[in-house]
Design a protein around this motif. Structure first.
Motif, PDB file in Angstrom:
ATOM      1  N   UNK B 144      -9.580  -7.974   6.336  1.00 39.24           N
ATOM      2  CA  UNK B 144     -10.906  -7.423   6.614  1.00 39.24           C
ATOM      3  C   UNK B 144     -11.893  -7.809   5.524  1.00 39.24           C
ATOM      4  N   UNK B 145     -11.411  -7.761   4.274  1.00 38.89           N
ATOM      5  CA  UNK B 145     -12.267  -8.055   3.131  1.00 38.89           C
ATOM      6  C   UNK B 145     -12.770  -9.501   3.185  1.00 38.89           C
ATOM      7  N   UNK B 146     -11.869 -10.397   3.559  1.00 42.06           N
ATOM      8  CA  UNK B 146     -12.218 -11.813   3.628  1.00 42.06           C
ATOM      9  C   UNK B 146     -13.310 -12.055   4.674  1.00 42.06           C
ATOM     10  N   UNK B 147     -13.127 -11.479   5.852  1.00 33.78           N
ATOM     11  CA  UNK B 147     -14.117 -11.681   6.914  1.00 33.78           C
ATOM     12  C   UNK B 147     -15.466 -11.097   6.504  1.00 33.78           C
ATOM     13  N   UNK B 148     -15.456  -9.920   5.921  1.00 37.13           N
ATOM     14  CA  UNK B 148     -16.703  -9.289   5.496  1.00 37.13           C
ATOM     15  C   UNK B 148     -17.424 -10.153   4.449  1.00 37.13           C
ATOM     16  N   UNK B 149     -16.670 -10.638   3.470  1.00 35.03           N
ATOM     17  CA  UNK B 149     -17.270 -11.446   2.402  1.00 35.03           C
ATOM     18  C   UNK B 149     -17.880 -12.732   2.976  1.00 35.03           C
TER      19      UNK B 149
END
Lengths: 79, 202
Positions: B144-149
């Motif tokens: 999730x963090x990767x997609x958000x970033x």
């Protein structure tokens, strides 16, 4: 009459709504719901603000000096 | 956002031909964002620096095979994202992408409804808030963090993000919704405390 049971359905659309990617008819329906539902309005506004906060606080566009020096040395780009 | 139009066709030609000066310019222009991705994903400067160096070492080796019709920035971020995920897996098996799926499940918990948008701007970008932003992001699974970033911070489109991570656009959208909802929720709980005058943690 405002029906809060609908909120859950609309929540799924909020992210696409913020990206301007909702099909027009769903967008209109969501906007009609937002006019009536203060809670969903808060979710939309705070989600938009959340994204904005991450964007404004990530504006630092320079590498720490040591990191830059070591990177260019490792890549043999420092001559 | 590093837009591809920032790199002229001539720049790309010379890059692919192995011109080290041009490669240096690419590194100069893109490394702050790659480092920021590393920091966000790995949580500390040392690992982010390792990831940064490995990314460009691999990129330089792979450049002769770069297909000029694709985008140089999505290509570079793809190498960086893989590098970050690999480091995460190495560091602790618990962070593998399989493990990560657990918080990809729909979260049905109640929503915090507090309108904190009206807080003064200097409070919203204070050092303490910045720490909370990092904390909230660390609470997301790596997926999730990767997609958000990539999407919300680096400004890649849904299509580009899907390309970088080699997943479907629907998967990007699903992860993005969950990431945004979770971050909003985390920050809402925090700002609610502040609005209620809970300054004991200041």
């Amino acid at each position: 009459m405002h029906n809060h049971n609908q909120c859950g359905d609309y929540l799924a659309y909020i992210s696409d709504y913020l990206d301007g990617e909702l099909p027009p008819e769903i967008c209109a329906s969501l906007e009609a719901h937002l006019r009536e539902c203060v809670n969903c309005r808060v979710v939309v506004n705070t989600m938009r603000k959340t994204i904005e906060l991450y964007q404004v606080t990530s504006g630092d566009e320079t590498l720490p000096e040591g990191v830059h020096t070591r990177l260019f040395a490792r890549l043999k780009l420092d001559d | 956002m590093i837009a591809d139009q920032d790199f002229s066709p001539d720049f790309i030609d010379r890059l692919v031909a192995g011109d080290r000066r041009v490669f240096g310019e690419l590194v100069e222009r893109t490394s702050p964002k790659i480092f920021a991705l590393g920091l966000r994903m790995l949580g500390n400067e040392q690992d982010a620096e390792d990831m940064l160096q490995e990314t460009y070492l691999k990129a330089f080796k792979a450049l002769p095979n770069f297909e000029k019709r694709s985008s140089i920035s999505t290509w570079l971020f793809r190498i960086a994202a893989n590098e970050a995920l690999m480091l995460l897996r190495k560091r602790k098996s618990g962070a593998s992408l399989v493990e990560v799926e657990k918080d990809d499940e729909q979260d049905d918990s109640a929503l915090e409804i507090v309108d904190w948008c009206c807080l003064p701007e200097q409070e919203l970008v204070s050092t303490e808030t910045r720490e909370k932003l990092n904390e909230a992001a660390e609470n997301l699974s790596p997926a999730l963090r990767m997609v958000f970033q990539l999407r919300d911070v680096d400004g890649f489109s849904i299509t580009e993000t899907a390309e970088i991570l080699d997943i479907s656009e629907d998967a990007v959208k699903t992860r993005l919704v969950r990431a945004r909802m979770k971050l909003r929720e985390y920050l809402s709980v925090y700002f609610k405390e502040r609005m209620e005058g809970g300054n004991q943690h200041a």
